[in-house]
Motif scaffolding. Structure first.
Motif, mmCIF file in Angstrom:
data_model
loop_
_atom_site.group_PDB
_atom_site.id
_atom_site.type_symbol
_atom_site.label_atom_id
_atom_site.label_comp_id
_atom_site.label_asym_id
_atom_site.label_seq_id
_atom_site.Cartn_x
_atom_site.Cartn_y
_atom_site.Cartn_z
ATOM 1 N N SER A 134 -14.782 -3.143 -0.669
ATOM 2 C CA SER A 134 -14.930 -1.866 0.035
ATOM 3 C C SER A 134 -15.084 -2.160 1.524
ATOM 4 N N TRP A 188 1.493 -5.397 4.535
ATOM 5 C CA TRP A 188 0.173 -5.804 5.025
ATOM 6 C C TRP A 188 -0.008 -7.312 4.951
ATOM 7 N N GLY A 223 0.817 -1.205 0.000
ATOM 8 C CA GLY A 223 0.000 0.000 0.000
ATOM 9 C C GLY A 223 0.854 1.261 0.000
ATOM 10 N N THR A 224 0.259 2.364 0.468
ATOM 11 C CA THR A 224 0.936 3.658 0.410
ATOM 12 C C THR A 224 1.831 3.898 1.622
ATOM 13 N N GLU A 233 -6.069 -2.496 -0.856
ATOM 14 C CA GLU A 233 -5.982 -1.199 -1.514
ATOM 15 C C GLU A 233 -5.877 -1.367 -3.029
ATOM 16 N N ARG A 241 -7.810 -2.602 4.919
ATOM 17 C CA ARG A 241 -7.767 -1.594 3.855
ATOM 18 C C ARG A 241 -6.415 -1.584 3.158
ATOM 19 N N GLY A 242 -5.352 -1.763 3.923
ATOM 20 C CA GLY A 242 -4.027 -1.810 3.318
ATOM 21 C C GLY A 242 -3.862 -3.012 2.411
#
Length: 255
Positions: A98, A12, A6-7, A92, A88-89
């Protein structure tokens, strides 16, 4: 598709695997539960179901759902900030997935979901946190989310209080195995959360989750018969166990 870093640069996938190992310390047959759950998803809804991953945690069900049925879509709902951060990671950039932050004890939690109905609502090792009265109320809400012909499945600890000697023998054997695994380096619940609290990315959401939940506290853990009866009373046409181990049950309710 899901990514590992991820960002944030956080691995993760490593956190997912660490969570899986910690959960397997309690439930060595956890993957078998998931396999049967997805067998039933496929049997009732085909290869492209719209799924609600209820009390989704790190997205354990969603990960196995998409590996098994790549055309599925999943909405994960949970309140835990740390576990949702991992979820979420992990996912992503995957448009099939969702996540929604919501408290299942909030009577309006369903209004936050992106869809009014789902083919399947799935949950595992989560609803034992609720006591019987709020769990019965939640089952009524779940019944309103599952389309006609759709299914709800709950895999969890369901204790039959009418068999105390069987329960005691099973628990003693299970805990002996857990003690052996602990001696070989397995992490328990508290140790896993200590690691999360030390992680630069997870430290803050871990602190928030303890503000929300405090220490782990179990609900009532009623029997499979109670769950089946309560789900039928909530509006499901049929409900029964489709898999069980000495300590856990996968209960399926058909709308």
């Amino acid at each position: 598709m899901a990514t590992s870093t991820g960002t944030t640069g956080t691995d993760w996938q490593a956190w997912q695997e660490s969570w899986d190992r910690q959960q397997e310390w309690y439930m060595p047959d956890r993957e078998e539960r998931f396999r049967i759950m997805l067998d039933m998803v496929e049997a009732f809804t085909g290869s492209a179901p719209r799924v609600l991953d209820l009390a989704c945690g790190t997205g354990s069900i969603t990960a196995r759902l998409l590996a098994r049925l790549p055309d599925a879509t999943s909405t994960g709902v949970d309140l835990d900030p740390a576990l949702l951060a991992i979820a979420r990671g992990t996912f992503e950039g995957d448009e099939r997935v969702s996540f929604v932050t919501a408290d299942l004890k909030d009577p309006d939690w369903t209004t936050r979901l992106p869809y009014d109905s789902y083919d399947c609502v799935l949950t595992a090792t989560a609803l034992h946190w609720l006591h019987s009265e709020p769990l019965a109320a939640l089952y009524g809400q779940v019944a309103g989310l599952v389309r006609d012909g759709g299914v709800f499945m709950n895999a969890d600890h369901m204790i039959d209080e009418t068999t105390p000697r069987i329960n005691a023998a099973e628990r003693a054997r299970r805990h002996a195995g857990m003690d052996r695994a602990k001696g070989e380096g397995a992490l328990d619940w508290a140790e896993w959360w200590q690691l999360a609290a030390q992680d630069p990315v997870l430290a803050e959401p871990t602190a928030r989750r303890y503000e929300i939940y405090g220490e782990h506290a179990d609900g009532d853990m009623p029997s499979a018969a109670w769950h089946a009866r309560t789900l039928r009373d909530a509006g499901f046409g049929e409900a029964r166990a489709v898999w069980c181990s000495p300590s856990d049950t996968l209960l399926l309710a058909l709308k």
